[in-house]
Scaffold this motif. Structure first.
Motif, PDB file in Angstrom:
ATOM      1  N   ASP A   1       4.654  -0.633   3.110  1.00 14.67           N
ATOM      2  CA  ASP A   1       3.958   0.609   2.769  1.00 14.67           C
ATOM      3  C   ASP A   1       5.002   1.640   2.346  1.00 14.67           C
ATOM      4  O   ASP A   1       6.066   1.752   2.969  1.00 14.67           O
TER       5      ASP A   1
ATOM      6  N   THR B   1       0.858  -1.191   0.000  1.00  9.29           N
ATOM      7  CA  THR B   1       0.000   0.000   0.000  1.00  9.29           C
ATOM      8  C   THR B   1       0.890   1.235   0.000  1.00  9.29           C
ATOM      9  O   THR B   1       2.093   1.154   0.244  1.00  9.29           O
TER      10      THR B   1
ATOM     11  N   SER C   1       0.220   1.570  -6.045  1.00 10.73           N
ATOM     12  CA  SER C   1      -1.007   1.011  -5.466  1.00 10.73           C
ATOM     13  C   SER C   1      -2.033   2.062  -5.060  1.00 10.73           C
ATOM     14  O   SER C   1      -2.916   1.787  -4.243  1.00 10.73           O
TER      15      SER C   1
ATOM     16  N   CYS D   1      -6.034   4.190   1.028  1.00 11.89           N
ATOM     17  CA  CYS D   1      -6.400   2.820   1.418  1.00 11.89           C
ATOM     18  C   CYS D   1      -7.558   2.289   0.563  1.00 11.89           C
ATOM     19  O   CYS D   1      -8.431   1.574   1.055  1.00 11.89           O
TER      20      CYS D   1
ATOM     21  N   ALA E   1      -4.872  -2.147  -3.003  1.00  9.89           N
ATOM     22  CA  ALA E   1      -3.639  -2.794  -2.559  1.00  9.89           C
ATOM     23  C   ALA E   1      -3.119  -3.645  -3.706  1.00  9.89           C
ATOM     24  O   ALA E   1      -3.891  -4.119  -4.544  1.00  9.89           O
TER      25      ALA E   1
END
Length: 327
Positions: free
Chosen positions: A87, A36, A268, A272, A275
């Protein structure tokens, strides 16, 4: 006598075959890499910004993300693969709960999600470097950033490290991280006045050389440079085998290839909402095999992890209570 000759010949052939098999036997491993970036404090599900009409489906939030992590990790471990979650920065800034906790909520969330590593984005410095140092004292994951230095000491940032190494079934993966040098121009000057952001090309090239000399079979770079900058980076740098990128908030459903070796780049998206899951097969001899699956984080399709949902609600409950106070 003839039978003895046949037996002896068979034994020699068998020994030769076993020797040949031993000579070509190599380590092989499968890794499942979950990625992510640019979450920007989106710990709770929200309306799909791309949906039309009044009834928009909910997507995102760390409870949904955790459920997908659980499902992906379970499948990976069932087939003997190593699961890793990374991340690429900018988890700070973007929602009231991050402002209220000055980023602390995101460190708590990443701890609970079991992140295997992050790099830094420009927004991690939004509440000052001193605050970032304070918040990072609570982290349970490595922060990989090899091109940001404290001017007062000449050393890497106090909570950061240049690289980390993951091993599985005899195969080693080295992971490095970089932040965009643009941070010194796009952040408030007072927040980064004691930080020097260096050109990542020579630093990463040297680190990749060192890691491969020390036995790493594959190098991943967590990047907060942006997609175009990732492409330019690969034209100049050497040794990186995969970039997990961020900063430009773009979703790429497939790999973007760049540089003389056609190195794959993954982006990505942000908030959020998506992913990426990269499956990586390495045997140490042939070219690594990689596939990518970009997943849209729709709540109705993935569900929510109850533990993370409760943690999110605990943070948001206090925030809602504070925001409804009459002043």
């Amino acid at each position: 006598m003839f039978n003895n000759i046949v037996k002896k010949s068979s034994s020699l052939i068998l020994a030769g075959l076993l020797g040949l098999m031993a000579a070509v036997s190599v380590d092989a491993a499968e890794f499942v890499i979950f990625h992510t970036s640019d979450v920007h404090g989106s710990i709770n599900a929200h309306d799909d910004p791309a949906a039309k009409g009044d009834l928009k489906p909910l997507m995102g939030g760390y409870a949904v993300l955790q459920n997908l992590i659980n499902q992906t990790k379970k499948k990976a471990e069932f087939k003997g693969a190593r699961f890793m979650y990374f991340d690429s920065g900018d988890f700070f800034q973007g929602t009231p709960i991050v402002d209220r906790t000055k980023g602390g909520v995101m460190i708590d969330m990443l701890n609970n999600l079991g992140a295997n590593g992050t790099t830094l984005g420009n927004h991690e410095f939004d509440y000052s470097y001193e605050n970032l140092q304070k918040q990072m004292k609570n982290k349970k994951f490595p922060v990989l950033c090899c091109n940001a230095f404290d001017k007062r000491t000449g050393e890497l940032l106090s909570f950061a490290t240049e690289y980390t190494v993951f091993a599985h079934d005899g195969i080693k993966i080295g992971v490095v991280g970089v932040d965009t040098p643009e941070t010194k121009w796009i952040s408030f000057e007072k927040n980064v006045e004691n930080i020097e952001f260096k050109d990542p090309v020579p630093i990463v090239t040297e680190l990749a050389k060192k890691l491969k000399k020390n036995g790493c079979d594959f190098i991943i770079m967590l990047s907060h440079l942006g997609l175009n900058a990732d492409i330019e980076f690969l034209k100049k740098a050497e040794g990186v085998d995969l970039i997990l990128g961020g900063h430009t908030h773009v979703v790429k459903k497939d790999f973007v290839y760049a540089g003389p070796n056609n190195t794959p780049i993954v982006h990505s998206g942000c908030s959020c909402e998506h992913a990426s899951i990269v499956t990586l097969d390495i045997d140490g001899v042939s070219k690594p095999k990689m596939t990518i699956n970009s997943v849209s984080l729709y709540q109705k399709d993935i569900g929510e992890d109850e533990k993370i949902k409760e943690l999110s609600e605990e943070y948001l409950k206090d925030l809602r209570s504070e925001m409804t106070k009459v002043i």
